[in-house]
Design a protein around this motif. Structure first.
Motif, mmCIF file in Angstrom:
data_model
loop_
_atom_site.group_PDB
_atom_site.id
_atom_site.type_symbol
_atom_site.label_atom_id
_atom_site.label_comp_id
_atom_site.label_asym_id
_atom_site.label_seq_id
_atom_site.Cartn_x
_atom_site.Cartn_y
_atom_site.Cartn_z
ATOM 1 N N ALA A 40 0.861 -1.181 0.000
ATOM 2 C CA ALA A 40 0.000 0.000 0.000
ATOM 3 C C ALA A 40 0.895 1.229 0.000
ATOM 4 O O ALA A 40 1.755 1.378 0.872
ATOM 5 C CB ALA A 40 -0.905 -0.007 1.230
ATOM 6 N N THR A 41 0.683 2.083 -0.974
ATOM 7 C CA THR A 41 1.500 3.298 -1.111
ATOM 8 C C THR A 41 0.593 4.513 -1.071
ATOM 9 O O THR A 41 -0.371 4.597 -1.836
ATOM 10 C CB THR A 41 2.293 3.278 -2.427
ATOM 11 O OG1 THR A 41 3.091 2.087 -2.480
ATOM 12 C CG2 THR A 41 3.201 4.500 -2.524
ATOM 13 N N ARG A 42 0.918 5.450 -0.177
ATOM 14 C CA ARG A 42 0.061 6.616 -0.033
ATOM 15 C C ARG A 42 0.425 7.704 -1.034
ATOM 16 O O ARG A 42 1.603 7.987 -1.267
ATOM 17 C CB ARG A 42 0.157 7.177 1.392
ATOM 18 C CG ARG A 42 -0.824 8.310 1.634
ATOM 19 C CD ARG A 42 -1.044 8.588 3.098
ATOM 20 N NE ARG A 42 -2.105 9.568 3.285
ATOM 21 C CZ ARG A 42 -2.625 9.911 4.462
ATOM 22 N NH1 ARG A 42 -2.166 9.324 5.566
ATOM 23 N NH2 ARG A 42 -3.586 10.811 4.546
ATOM 24 N N HIS A 43 -0.614 8.298 -1.604
ATOM 25 C CA HIS A 43 -0.465 9.450 -2.490
ATOM 26 C C HIS A 43 -1.491 10.483 -2.044
ATOM 27 O O HIS A 43 -2.643 10.468 -2.492
ATOM 28 C CB HIS A 43 -0.719 9.067 -3.954
ATOM 29 C CG HIS A 43 0.157 7.962 -4.459
ATOM 30 N ND1 HIS A 43 1.470 8.147 -4.803
ATOM 31 C CD2 HIS A 43 -0.100 6.633 -4.657
ATOM 32 C CE1 HIS A 43 1.995 7.000 -5.208
ATOM 33 N NE2 HIS A 43 1.063 6.066 -5.123
ATOM 34 N N GLY A 44 -1.075 11.370 -1.150
ATOM 35 C CA GLY A 44 -2.011 12.384 -0.673
ATOM 36 C C GLY A 44 -3.141 11.787 0.134
ATOM 37 O O GLY A 44 -2.923 11.153 1.171
ATOM 38 N N ASP A 45 -4.376 11.927 -0.335
ATOM 39 C CA ASP A 45 -5.558 11.445 0.383
ATOM 40 C C ASP A 45 -6.020 10.075 -0.089
ATOM 41 O O ASP A 45 -7.164 9.678 0.177
ATOM 42 C CB ASP A 45 -6.715 12.450 0.229
ATOM 43 C CG ASP A 45 -6.435 13.755 0.949
ATOM 44 O OD1 ASP A 45 -5.693 13.724 1.944
ATOM 45 O OD2 ASP A 45 -6.952 14.794 0.512
ATOM 46 N N THR A 69 -6.641 -10.508 -7.150
ATOM 47 C CA THR A 69 -5.540 -9.756 -7.732
ATOM 48 C C THR A 69 -5.882 -8.273 -7.665
ATOM 49 O O THR A 69 -6.995 -7.869 -8.017
ATOM 50 C CB THR A 69 -5.281 -10.159 -9.193
ATOM 51 O OG1 THR A 69 -4.951 -11.549 -9.237
ATOM 52 C CG2 THR A 69 -4.138 -9.346 -9.798
ATOM 53 N N MET A 70 -4.934 -7.474 -7.205
ATOM 54 C CA MET A 70 -5.113 -6.022 -7.148
ATOM 55 C C MET A 70 -3.999 -5.348 -7.934
ATOM 56 O O MET A 70 -2.812 -5.532 -7.626
ATOM 57 C CB MET A 70 -5.097 -5.537 -5.704
ATOM 58 C CG MET A 70 -6.325 -5.950 -4.910
ATOM 59 S SD MET A 70 -6.108 -5.761 -3.122
ATOM 60 C CE MET A 70 -4.973 -7.123 -2.791
ATOM 61 N N THR A 71 -4.394 -4.620 -8.950
ATOM 62 C CA THR A 71 -3.450 -3.909 -9.795
ATOM 63 C C THR A 71 -3.781 -2.420 -9.756
ATOM 64 O O THR A 71 -4.797 -1.980 -10.289
ATOM 65 C CB THR A 71 -3.516 -4.417 -11.248
ATOM 66 O OG1 THR A 71 -3.311 -5.835 -11.264
ATOM 67 C CG2 THR A 71 -2.462 -3.732 -12.103
ATOM 68 N N ASP A 72 -2.945 -1.671 -9.058
ATOM 69 C CA ASP A 72 -3.139 -0.222 -8.907
ATOM 70 C C ASP A 72 -4.561 0.100 -8.428
ATOM 71 O O ASP A 72 -5.253 0.953 -8.994
ATOM 72 C CB ASP A 72 -2.838 0.505 -10.223
ATOM 73 C CG ASP A 72 -1.380 0.416 -10.628
ATOM 74 O OD1 ASP A 72 -0.529 0.306 -9.720
ATOM 75 O OD2 ASP A 72 -1.090 0.436 -11.832
ATOM 76 N N VAL A 73 -4.989 -0.594 -7.394
ATOM 77 C CA VAL A 73 -6.306 -0.345 -6.800
ATOM 78 C C VAL A 73 -6.216 0.881 -5.898
ATOM 79 O O VAL A 73 -5.422 0.913 -4.949
ATOM 80 C CB VAL A 73 -6.771 -1.573 -5.994
ATOM 81 C CG1 VAL A 73 -8.019 -1.242 -5.183
ATOM 82 C CG2 VAL A 73 -7.034 -2.745 -6.927
ATOM 83 N N VAL A 74 -6.997 1.888 -6.181
ATOM 84 C CA VAL A 74 -6.953 3.151 -5.433
ATOM 85 C C VAL A 74 -8.042 3.149 -4.353
ATOM 86 O O VAL A 74 -9.222 2.929 -4.655
ATOM 87 C CB VAL A 74 -7.121 4.359 -6.372
ATOM 88 C CG1 VAL A 74 -7.135 5.652 -5.563
ATOM 89 C CG2 VAL A 74 -6.000 4.388 -7.405
ATOM 90 N N VAL A 75 -7.616 3.376 -3.122
ATOM 91 C CA VAL A 75 -8.524 3.392 -1.973
ATOM 92 C C VAL A 75 -8.365 4.726 -1.249
ATOM 93 O O VAL A 75 -7.234 5.110 -0.914
ATOM 94 C CB VAL A 75 -8.202 2.236 -1.002
ATOM 95 C CG1 VAL A 75 -9.181 2.226 0.165
ATOM 96 C CG2 VAL A 75 -8.228 0.899 -1.735
#
Length: 396
Positions: free
Chosen positions: A156-161, A225-231
């Motif tokens: 999991a990588t954070r990008h802002g919010d 499988t999760m590919t660039d899943v944005v949460v």
């Protein structure tokens, strides 16, 4: 204290159900009646077809099967002994339906109940309690099972919010039809495991049913499988900051698996008793043979010992004294005795023990999965061993 509704199982040899309150006994009576009338008649058919009976979800919700521990979702005040006995009742009728309840109520709702913010609890728990929203729990991975604490590869990588999730999960029950999956992933910034509420319609998320299973076939396990899943950050479990928080969920539910194992043992035992009282060999009922009675006595002893251990374990949870070791001993013991018990039940039925029609074959097969999930016997034994010696023997 009991009521007129109390109806003891023949396998409750020491009347342990007396420890439940009158209200709890009434609810157990209603749950048992539904399971016996609506689930038992269809279980073998759905098991053979490896399909899930979706029609049972809402009625079980009406009986309070999901989330009885949480203020936002419980129908009445209850004890851990009651919740354990409810797991026994569902496990007695069908291990797969019992697993569905455990995943929904224990793992998915438990993650939110223990690690979610008040806002997340208020948003998700009531909807999951009514069956409006189906949950799943995504921890195990293709290359990570018992070593999840240090071996988790999903990131999991954070990008802002928001957060971007990448990785794979395996053996995730309910995932083929769940609305939301609790995904546990390692934060690329600090290396800690965190939890996320991922709705299954999120782009980049796919769940594929695992085929050819020979245990708990009704459970719809999936590869995810999760590919660039944005949460969004608001879907991160706000109180989950390390694997210690994940472990709290597993501790909460581990003893319930022990109760489920007892139920599976009872289902096989009851089928075996019914069979030997009807079947004749050498001109006599099988029930009159000494060796048959010996095996049935061993089965009942296993069941009785497991109930006693789990009752005390649940009582410790109510007192706030239950530890990892207590839950692990209960799970390890009850599932090991279950494996032994269903084997003896199959044995007294001879060749008919491997046919679905006689009530033991499904329990015999399902025992293998129940024996393994929520920590293998060996892993749970090491948790108990650490409590005994004060020394960890886990590989670091």
């Amino acid at each position: 204290m009991t009521t007129s509704k109390t109806n003891y199982l023949s396998s409750d040899f020491y009347f342990a159900q007396d420890a439940l309150t009158a209200r709890e006994n009434d609810n157990i009576h209603d749950l048992r009646a539904y399971l016996e009338s609506e689930v038992a008649p269809i279980a073998d058919d759905y098991w053979e077809r490896a399909e899930f009976p979706h029609q049972v979800i809402k009625p079980l919700a009406e009986l309070g099967a999901y989330g009885p521990i949480w203020e936002e979702s419980r129908q009445f005040e209850n004890t851990a002994k009651y919740r354990g006995w409810a797991a026994l009742e569902s496990g007695r009728v069908d291990g797969s339906v019992s697993t569905f309840i455990g995943v929904t109520s224990g793992l998915a709702m438990g993650s939110i109940g223990l690690a979610g913010s008040p806002e997340q609890r208020a948003e998700w728990l009531p909807k999951m309690a009514t069956g409006e929203v189906i949950g799943a729990f995504g921890l195990t991975e293709p290359l990570s099972g018992s070593d999840a604490a240090g071996g988790l590869r999903t990131t999991a990588t954070r990008h802002g919010d928001s957060w971007t999730l990448n990785g794979q999960k395996r053996w995730i029950g309910n995932a083929t039809f769940a609305d939301v999956v609790v995904i546990w992933a390692r934060d690329t910034a600090d290396g800690q495991v965190k939890g996320f509420l991922v709705t299954t319609d999120t782009p980049g998320f796919t769940a594929t049913k695992i085929e050819r299973k020979q245990s708990l076939r009704i459970v719809q396990n999936a590869d995810i499988t999760m590919t660039d899943v944005v949460v969004p950050e608001e879907r991160r479990l706000q109180l989950a900051n390390s694997f210690r928080d994940t472990a709290k969920v597993l501790l909460l539910t581990r003893a319930d698996v022990a109760w489920q194992a007892i139920g599976n043992s009872i289902g096989a035992y009851e089928s075996a008793v019914a069979y030997v009282t009807e079947r004749e060999q050498f001109g006599k009922k099988l029930s009159s043979f000494q060796l048959v009675q010996d095996l049935l006595s061993r089965c009942l002893s296993n069941i009785s010992a497991s109930i006693a251990l789990c009752m005390q374990t649940s009582d410790l949870l109510d007192q706030g004294r239950q530890t990892d070791a207590h839950a692990s001993m209960a799970k390890s013991f009850a599932t090991s005795k279950m494996r032994e018990t269903v084997g003896w039940c199959r044995e007294v039925m001879g060749g008919n023990g491997i046919v679905l029609d006689y009530g033991v074959a499904r329990r015999f097969a399902d025992a293998e999965a129940i024996y393994s999930f929520e920590g293998t016997r060996e892993m749970n034994s090491l948790i108990v061993g650490r409590a005994i010696t004060g020394t960890s023997a886990f590989v670091s």
